[in-house]
Design a protein around this motif. Structure first.
Motif, PDB file in Angstrom:
ATOM      1  N   SER A  88       0.858  -1.182   0.000  1.00  0.00           N
ATOM      2  CA  SER A  88       0.000   0.000   0.000  1.00  0.00           C
ATOM      3  C   SER A  88       0.894   1.231   0.000  1.00  0.00           C
ATOM      4  CB  SER A  88      -0.903   0.032   1.245  1.00  0.00           C
ATOM      5  OG  SER A  88      -0.130   0.277   2.409  1.00  0.00           O
ATOM      6  N   GLY A  89       0.298   2.381  -0.216  1.00  0.00           N
ATOM      7  CA  GLY A  89       1.055   3.628  -0.126  1.00  0.00           C
ATOM      8  C   GLY A  89       1.630   3.820   1.267  1.00  0.00           C
ATOM      9  N   MET A  90       0.849   3.486   2.283  1.00  0.00           N
ATOM     10  CA  MET A  90       1.331   3.659   3.651  1.00  0.00           C
ATOM     11  C   MET A  90       2.489   2.704   3.964  1.00  0.00           C
ATOM     12  SD  MET A  90      -0.300   6.235   4.378  1.00  0.00           S
ATOM     13  CE  MET A  90       0.769   6.402   5.790  1.00  0.00           C
ATOM     14  N   TYR A 114      -1.403  13.777   2.856  1.00  0.00           N
ATOM     15  CA  TYR A 114      -2.493  12.827   3.063  1.00  0.00           C
ATOM     16  C   TYR A 114      -2.677  12.573   4.570  1.00  0.00           C
ATOM     17  CZ  TYR A 114      -4.889   8.305   2.836  1.00  0.00           C
ATOM     18  OH  TYR A 114      -5.760   7.267   2.994  1.00  0.00           O
ATOM     19  N   GLU A 152       4.338  16.765  -0.322  1.00  0.00           N
ATOM     20  CA  GLU A 152       3.340  16.150  -1.198  1.00  0.00           C
ATOM     21  C   GLU A 152       2.864  17.235  -2.155  1.00  0.00           C
ATOM     22  OE1 GLU A 152       0.437  13.536   0.807  1.00  0.00           O
ATOM     23  OE2 GLU A 152      -1.082  14.651  -0.278  1.00  0.00           O
ATOM     24  N   ASN A 156      -2.819  16.684  -1.007  1.00  0.00           N
ATOM     25  CA  ASN A 156      -4.126  16.135  -0.711  1.00  0.00           C
ATOM     26  C   ASN A 156      -4.611  16.780   0.587  1.00  0.00           C
ATOM     27  OD1 ASN A 156      -6.297  14.425  -0.281  1.00  0.00           O
ATOM     28  ND2 ASN A 156      -5.135  12.530  -0.456  1.00  0.00           N
ATOM     29  N   ASP A 179       5.679  12.872  -2.410  1.00  0.00           N
ATOM     30  CA  ASP A 179       4.488  12.068  -2.677  1.00  0.00           C
ATOM     31  C   ASP A 179       3.826  12.685  -3.903  1.00  0.00           C
ATOM     32  OD1 ASP A 179       1.962  10.912  -2.840  1.00  0.00           O
ATOM     33  OD2 ASP A 179       1.718  10.747  -0.669  1.00  0.00           O
ATOM     34  N   THR A 181       1.490  11.203  -5.829  1.00  0.00           N
ATOM     35  CA  THR A 181       0.290  10.414  -6.146  1.00  0.00           C
ATOM     36  C   THR A 181      -0.686  11.149  -7.058  1.00  0.00           C
ATOM     37  OG1 THR A 181       0.434   9.211  -4.046  1.00  0.00           O
ATOM     38  CG2 THR A 181      -1.719   9.263  -5.110  1.00  0.00           C
ATOM     39  N   PHE A 182      -0.945  12.451  -6.758  1.00  0.00           N
ATOM     40  CA  PHE A 182      -1.950  13.198  -7.526  1.00  0.00           C
ATOM     41  C   PHE A 182      -1.476  13.485  -8.952  1.00  0.00           C
ATOM     42  CE2 PHE A 182      -5.123  15.463  -4.524  1.00  0.00           C
ATOM     43  CZ  PHE A 182      -5.223  14.334  -3.731  1.00  0.00           C
ATOM     44  N   MET A 199       7.182   8.908  -4.210  1.00  0.00           N
ATOM     45  CA  MET A 199       6.249   7.923  -3.667  1.00  0.00           C
ATOM     46  C   MET A 199       4.920   8.034  -4.386  1.00  0.00           C
ATOM     47  SD  MET A 199       4.704   8.078   0.180  1.00  0.00           S
ATOM     48  CE  MET A 199       2.988   7.633   0.418  1.00  0.00           C
ATOM     49  N   SER A 201       0.861   6.391  -3.921  1.00  0.00           N
ATOM     50  CA  SER A 201      -0.168   5.438  -3.571  1.00  0.00           C
ATOM     51  C   SER A 201      -0.655   4.924  -4.919  1.00  0.00           C
ATOM     52  CB  SER A 201      -1.317   6.097  -2.803  1.00  0.00           C
ATOM     53  OG  SER A 201      -2.406   5.187  -2.776  1.00  0.00           O
ATOM     54  N   THR A 203      -2.602   2.730  -5.457  1.00  0.00           N
ATOM     55  CA  THR A 203      -4.035   2.454  -5.323  1.00  0.00           C
ATOM     56  C   THR A 203      -4.855   3.437  -6.152  1.00  0.00           C
ATOM     57  OG1 THR A 203      -3.463   1.946  -3.016  1.00  0.00           O
ATOM     58  CG2 THR A 203      -5.808   2.077  -3.548  1.00  0.00           C
ATOM     59  N   LYS A 204      -4.282   4.593  -6.437  1.00  0.00           N
ATOM     60  CA  LYS A 204      -5.034   5.682  -7.070  1.00  0.00           C
ATOM     61  C   LYS A 204      -4.885   5.604  -8.591  1.00  0.00           C
ATOM     62  CE  LYS A 204      -5.600   6.525  -2.723  1.00  0.00           C
ATOM     63  NZ  LYS A 204      -4.808   7.454  -1.952  1.00  0.00           N
ATOM     64  N   MET A 213      -4.780  -2.344  -4.278  1.00  0.00           N
ATOM     65  CA  MET A 213      -4.056  -1.501  -3.320  1.00  0.00           C
ATOM     66  C   MET A 213      -2.572  -1.733  -3.489  1.00  0.00           C
ATOM     67  SD  MET A 213      -5.866  -0.848   0.226  1.00  0.00           S
ATOM     68  CE  MET A 213      -5.030   0.728   0.208  1.00  0.00           C
ATOM     69  N   ALA A 214      -1.814  -0.631  -3.541  1.00  0.00           N
ATOM     70  CA  ALA A 214      -0.369  -0.761  -3.719  1.00  0.00           C
ATOM     71  C   ALA A 214       0.315   0.558  -3.433  1.00  0.00           C
ATOM     72  CB  ALA A 214      -0.053  -1.197  -5.148  1.00  0.00           C
ATOM     73  N   LEU A 332      -9.261   8.057  -5.003  1.00  0.00           N
ATOM     74  CA  LEU A 332      -9.217   8.951  -6.154  1.00  0.00           C
ATOM     75  C   LEU A 332      -8.484   8.244  -7.285  1.00  0.00           C
ATOM     76  CD1 LEU A 332      -6.029  10.563  -6.237  1.00  0.00           C
ATOM     77  CD2 LEU A 332      -6.909  10.926  -3.961  1.00  0.00           C
TER      78      LEU A 332
HETATM   79  C1  PLP Z   1      -4.179   7.410  -0.653  1.00  0.00           C
HETATM   80  C2  PLP Z   1      -2.947   8.183  -0.460  1.00  0.00           C
HETATM   81  C3  PLP Z   1      -1.897   7.680   0.323  1.00  0.00           C
HETATM   82  C4  PLP Z   1      -1.988   6.356   1.041  1.00  0.00           C
HETATM   83  O1  PLP Z   1      -1.961   5.291   0.157  1.00  0.00           O
HETATM   84  P1  PLP Z   1      -2.650   3.877   0.439  1.00  0.00           P
HETATM   85  O2  PLP Z   1      -2.429   3.137  -0.838  1.00  0.00           O
HETATM   86  O3  PLP Z   1      -4.090   4.154   0.757  1.00  0.00           O
HETATM   87  O4  PLP Z   1      -1.956   3.274   1.599  1.00  0.00           O
HETATM   88  C5  PLP Z   1      -0.748   8.435   0.416  1.00  0.00           C
HETATM   89  N1  PLP Z   1      -0.632   9.633  -0.198  1.00  0.00           N
HETATM   90  C6  PLP Z   1      -1.630  10.145  -0.945  1.00  0.00           C
HETATM   91  C7  PLP Z   1      -1.446  11.477  -1.593  1.00  0.00           C
HETATM   92  C8  PLP Z   1      -2.819   9.444  -1.095  1.00  0.00           C
HETATM   93  O5  PLP Z   1      -3.816   9.979  -1.821  1.00  0.00           O
END
Ligand code: PLP
Length: 396
Positions: A88-90, A114, A152, A156, A179, A181-182, A199, A201, A203-204, A213-214, A332
């Protein structure tokens, strides 16, 4: 220059032709036959030390070829030497914090991040100490025992942008984790701006279909080794099925991100002129400093936006209850549009003062635009906003 479709389609598939297959093979083995004991011992040593691969995988906690292929694909997309995948991201952030412990236990971080990342850093659960600063205070907060700087961007849930190069300059010798992710590698490649670690997530957007989930860290091979060592020791592995789904999503990443982005731009423009909301947060409408950061380090504003609805919590709750096409749900980056309330959900773990200070109020809603036609989305959001203003007018 953004990542190329050609790389997204082909990276990480280099061995398929010699294997005589076209689709990505999923290897579910937990253990591997050893040709001889010496090979087993040597491979085990190599993998436990954090090397990317060895002659024999030995055991699935040490290496999995399906995961390795996706890591190579993601590394290519980020312009990185290596990528290390987690469950997961965490789990990915946890591995970074643990791997950095040999440099020290102090982390400098810029809010907002986040909610659970905030909580993980702030709670000291992993024995680290955090200094929360604004992006221009990073340099002053660095200490001899500072192991990592974390930002980040876009953040978020407020979509605030952080100038990566400015933070890297202040951090000096301390590695900066972004981070991203977005943004995904389509819109932003933080390593090109001097960050040491990226980094996601996964998962998004990287998964992109709401079914995996990753997490993943892209970085140099030197920084990847301690991350792999932590992964071997703690076991926060990405399952090969998840890696397969993630890799399968890579060829469409740029198409999805850019299509969703154009829908987000349409909705953001409509919202910006709407009397039922008091503010909109979207990098595509940003001016001044945020606009120049966007132009310098991103290829586009993305497809996540946030807005403040008039009438506070009650109105925001009514909007979420009234949407019929959009899904009222956290997360998201999926093919469908999701709407959620950060103060009550994703950022609930933060304490209230910190939350308010970084702009996460009770009327704030976050939208992650999917691939639907923007006019269909607007039709849905428009009627939900209408319901919300009716509800709050009746209550007044
Ligand atoms: C969802 C999210 C995370 C956490 O990731 P998981 O895959 O839910 O563990 C970390 N950073 C951002 C910006 C996220 O949106």
């Amino acid at each position: 220059m953004s990542v190329k479709h050609t790389d997204l389609v082909h990276a990480g598939r280099q061995d398929l032709r010699s294997l005589g297959v076209h689709a990505l093979p999923v290897d579910l083995s937990t253990t591997y036959p050893l040709p001889d004991l010496g090979c087993g011992t040597a491979s085990l040593d190599t993998l436990v030390e954090g090397h990317q691969a060895a002659d024999n995988p030995v055991y699935a906690r040490l290496f999995n070829p399906t995961v390795d292929r996706w890591e190579r694909s993601l590394a290519r997309a980020e312009g990185a030497e290596a990528a290390v995948a987690f469950s997961s991201g965490m789990a990915a952030l946890t591995a970074c914090l643990l791997a950095m412990r040999e440099r020290g236990s102090h982390v400098v971080a810029v809010r907002p991040v986040y909610g659970t990342s905030d909580h993980l850093l702030d709670s000291g659960l992993l024995g680290n100490e955090v200094s929360w600063v604004t992006a221009d205070q990073v340099g002053d907060a660095i200490r001899p025992d500072t192991a990592m700087v974390m930002v980040e961007t876009p953040a978020n849930p407020t979509l605030k942008l952080v100038d990566i190069e400015a933070v890297v300059a202040q951090a000096g010798r301390v590695p900066v984790l972004v981070d991203s992710t977005f943004a995904t590698p389509v819109l932003q490649q933080p390593l090109k701006h001097g960050a040491a670690l990226v980094m996601h997530s996964a998962t998004k957007f990287l998964g992109g279909h709401g079914d995996v989930m990753a997490g993943v860290i892209a970085c140099s091979e030197e920084l990847a080794r301690p991350l792999r060592r932590v992964r071997v020791a703690t076991g926060a592995l990405l399952h090969p099925w998840a890696a397969y789904l993630l890799h399968r999503s890579m060829p469409t990443l740029k198409l999805r991100v850019e299509h969703a982005q154009s829908g987000a731009m349409t909705l953001a423009r409509k919202l910006a002129n709407d009397p039922r909301i008091s503010a909109i947060h979207y990098p595509g409408l940003a001016q001044g400093e945020a606009c120049s950061i966007l132009n310098r380090q991103m290829n586009g504003p993305g497809s996540v936006l946030a807005f403040e609805v008039n009438g506070g919590y009650a109105a925001a709750a009514a909007v979420m209850a009234s949407v019929t096409l959009m899904t009222p749900a956290v997360s998201l980056g999926s093919v469908d549009t999701l709407i959620q309330h950060p103060a009550a959900l994703t950022h609930r773990v933060m304490n209230e003062d910190d939350r308010q200070q970084c702009g996460i109020g009770t009327g704030l809603l976050r939208l992650s635009i999917g691939l639907e036609e923007p006019e269909d989305l607007w039709h849905d959001l428009d009627q939900a906003l209408e319901q919300a203003s009716l509800t709050t007018r009746q209550a007044a």
